[in-house]
Design a protein around this motif. Structure first.
Motif, mmCIF file in Angstrom:
data_model
loop_
_atom_site.group_PDB
_atom_site.id
_atom_site.type_symbol
_atom_site.label_atom_id
_atom_site.label_comp_id
_atom_site.label_asym_id
_atom_site.label_seq_id
_atom_site.Cartn_x
_atom_site.Cartn_y
_atom_site.Cartn_z
ATOM 1 N N GLY A 152 54.900 84.878 3.072
ATOM 2 C CA GLY A 152 55.146 84.321 4.441
ATOM 3 C C GLY A 152 56.129 85.191 5.055
ATOM 4 N N ALA A 153 55.928 85.505 6.418
ATOM 5 C CA ALA A 153 57.018 86.321 7.273
ATOM 6 C C ALA A 153 58.267 85.714 7.220
ATOM 7 N N THR A 154 58.208 84.269 7.787
ATOM 8 C CA THR A 154 59.600 83.485 8.143
ATOM 9 C C THR A 154 59.931 82.748 6.799
ATOM 10 N N SER A 155 59.132 82.185 5.941
ATOM 11 C CA SER A 155 59.781 81.323 4.901
ATOM 12 C C SER A 155 58.556 81.412 3.676
ATOM 13 N N MET A 156 59.219 80.883 2.542
ATOM 14 C CA MET A 156 58.512 80.955 1.434
ATOM 15 C C MET A 156 57.374 79.930 1.379
ATOM 16 N N ARG A 157 56.193 80.279 1.392
ATOM 17 C CA ARG A 157 54.891 79.476 1.675
ATOM 18 C C ARG A 157 53.784 79.727 0.352
ATOM 19 N N CYS A 158 52.783 78.796 0.112
ATOM 20 C CA CYS A 158 51.724 79.053 -0.722
ATOM 21 C C CYS A 158 50.600 78.000 -0.055
ATOM 22 N N ALA A 159 49.368 78.797 -0.136
ATOM 23 C CA ALA A 159 48.107 77.823 0.143
ATOM 24 C C ALA A 159 47.381 77.539 -1.116
ATOM 25 N N LEU A 160 47.140 76.056 -1.298
ATOM 26 C CA LEU A 160 46.670 75.685 -2.510
ATOM 27 C C LEU A 160 45.056 75.136 -2.231
ATOM 28 N N LEU A 201 42.406 73.953 2.941
ATOM 29 C CA LEU A 201 43.621 74.737 2.026
ATOM 30 C C LEU A 201 44.747 73.675 2.471
ATOM 31 N N LEU A 202 45.760 73.403 1.578
ATOM 32 C CA LEU A 202 46.686 72.641 1.556
ATOM 33 C C LEU A 202 48.044 73.769 1.739
ATOM 34 N N PHE A 203 48.686 73.838 2.913
ATOM 35 C CA PHE A 203 49.726 75.002 3.065
ATOM 36 C C PHE A 203 51.053 74.277 2.813
ATOM 37 N N CYS A 204 51.380 75.082 1.790
ATOM 38 C CA CYS A 204 53.047 74.178 1.480
ATOM 39 C C CYS A 204 54.047 75.074 1.407
ATOM 40 N N ALA A 255 49.393 73.361 -12.067
ATOM 41 C CA ALA A 255 49.865 71.988 -11.822
ATOM 42 C C ALA A 255 51.117 72.278 -11.083
ATOM 43 N N VAL A 256 51.434 71.353 -9.822
ATOM 44 C CA VAL A 256 52.645 71.652 -8.996
ATOM 45 C C VAL A 256 53.371 70.409 -8.892
ATOM 46 N N GLN A 257 54.521 70.434 -9.040
ATOM 47 C CA GLN A 257 55.385 69.253 -8.497
ATOM 48 C C GLN A 257 56.329 69.535 -7.409
ATOM 49 N N GLY A 258 56.521 68.539 -6.633
ATOM 50 C CA GLY A 258 57.434 68.688 -5.501
ATOM 51 C C GLY A 258 57.452 67.650 -4.406
ATOM 52 N N GLU A 259 58.053 67.713 -3.302
ATOM 53 C CA GLU A 259 58.048 66.606 -2.303
ATOM 54 C C GLU A 259 56.910 66.617 -1.493
ATOM 55 N N ALA A 260 56.265 65.523 -1.227
ATOM 56 C CA ALA A 260 55.100 65.145 -0.551
ATOM 57 C C ALA A 260 55.345 64.314 0.856
ATOM 58 N N THR A 275 46.021 56.082 4.705
ATOM 59 C CA THR A 275 45.093 57.079 4.038
ATOM 60 C C THR A 275 45.578 57.943 3.074
ATOM 61 N N TRP A 276 46.849 57.923 2.661
ATOM 62 C CA TRP A 276 47.192 58.669 1.738
ATOM 63 C C TRP A 276 47.227 60.128 1.783
ATOM 64 N N LYS A 277 46.790 60.462 3.028
ATOM 65 C CA LYS A 277 46.419 62.064 3.187
ATOM 66 C C LYS A 277 47.939 62.724 3.154
ATOM 67 N N VAL A 278 47.927 64.191 2.371
ATOM 68 C CA VAL A 278 49.240 64.631 2.243
ATOM 69 C C VAL A 278 49.363 65.697 3.404
ATOM 70 N N VAL A 279 50.064 65.583 4.271
ATOM 71 C CA VAL A 279 50.233 66.137 5.450
ATOM 72 C C VAL A 279 51.046 67.475 5.331
ATOM 73 N N ARG A 280 52.104 67.153 4.541
ATOM 74 C CA ARG A 280 53.297 68.337 3.972
ATOM 75 C C ARG A 280 53.495 68.161 2.678
ATOM 76 N N PHE A 281 53.951 69.448 2.007
ATOM 77 C CA PHE A 281 54.299 69.509 0.577
ATOM 78 C C PHE A 281 55.082 70.764 0.343
ATOM 79 N N LYS A 282 56.178 70.437 -0.407
ATOM 80 C CA LYS A 282 57.052 71.405 -0.913
ATOM 81 C C LYS A 282 57.187 71.528 -2.102
ATOM 82 N N ILE A 283 56.766 72.686 -2.899
ATOM 83 C CA ILE A 283 56.563 72.951 -4.063
ATOM 84 C C ILE A 283 57.831 73.363 -4.971
#
Length: 272
Positions: A172-180, A188-191, A211-216, A222-230
């Motif tokens: 990521g150019a501006t922050s640390m990110r990951c796509a899962l 894809l879930l962008f984290c 396996a990842v752990q973090g704040e969702a 619906t329990w759809k994850v819209v944001r996640f921090k690993i």
């Protein structure tokens, strides 16, 4: 040769604030805001890539929505598009979702552009009015500085969780990110990634199952994850999932410990 006839505008965006004129809005701010408006008007775009953490839709088809002209007086931007492409209906639905967030179920594509427009309204000290062009009473949606906060307070639950996925991108150019690539949604879930060390570990596990752990952040009902921090990651190769989750729990902990009434939160999320 006759000049082409200028088309009639279909909808317009009014940046309504004291002393606000087209030339007073920074170009970068304007570009982001107009892009967010176009995305609201275009509706849900079905791509495999989805949205990244900055709210930019990736691999997006060319939109038929075009900026037609700019009117001085406030800062009024008029748009043209085919009348049968649903743009006005999409904007009207976005306005209804602001008034009744509980209606926001599958049509959650409005969240990122709404967040961007609320931030723009706050930055400029204005409200952004989306309306039918040429109509005095044709307001479709009004976005104010606190619109996104009011929306998020009513539809989101936040807490720690763990799940498995395949690492597709890291950086990521501006922050640390990951796509899962995850099993519970087609895109894809962008984290976000909490630390450089975790980002480095993810980079070493590119195209591997983890396996990842973090704040969702989930949408209620619906329990759809819209944001996640690993916050931590464990490689799954030749490792039972239960063992991987045990390691993650030792590293991370449970966010629900900080929720005052988990039973009530879960009941609300299930619509009880």
């Amino acid at each position: 040769m006759a000049r082409p006839t200028k088309p009639l505008p279909v909808f317009e965006a009014i940046f309504d604030g004291p002393g606000l004129l087209p030339e007073t809005i920074p170009l970068g701010t304007l570009t982001q805001a107009l892009s967010a408006i176009r995305r609201l008007a275009a509706g849900a775009v079905e791509t495999d890539e989805g949205d990244d953490e900055d709210g930019d839709e990736l691999d997006e088809p060319t939109s038929a929505i075009r900026l037609l002209d700019v009117v001085r007086g406030s800062a009024v931007y008029r748009f043209v598009c085919p009348k049968d492409d649903g743009a006005v209906g999409n904007l009207k639905w976005a306005g209804k979702a602001l008034a009744n967030p509980e209606e926001l179920v599958e049509q959650d594509y409005i969240l990122n552009p709404m967040e961007q427009l609320s931030a723009t309204a706050k930055r400029l000290g204005c409200r952004i009015i989306l309306k039918r062009a040429g109509s005095k009473n044709g307001v479709l949606a009004t976005i104010e500085p606190e619109s996104y906060n009011r929306l998020s307070d009513r539809i989101f639950i936040t807490g720690d969780t763990s799940f498995t996925g395949r690492v597709q991108r890291v950086g990521g150019a501006t922050s640390m990110r990951c796509a899962l690539r995850v099993s519970f949604q087609p895109k894809l879930l962008f984290c976000l990634v909490e630390s450089e060390e975790v980002s480095r570990q993810l980079g070493e596990l590119l195209y591997r199952e983890v396996a990842v752990q973090g704040e969702a952040r989930w949408i209620k009902n619906t329990w759809k994850v819209v944001r996640f921090k690993i916050k931590s990651v464990v490689k799954l190769d030749r490792k039972p999932i239960s063992e991987a989750f045990q390691e993650l729990h030792k590293l991370g902990g449970y966010g629900w410990d900080d929720v005052d009434d988990p039973k009530r939160e879960l009941a609300e999320a299930c619509g009880a």
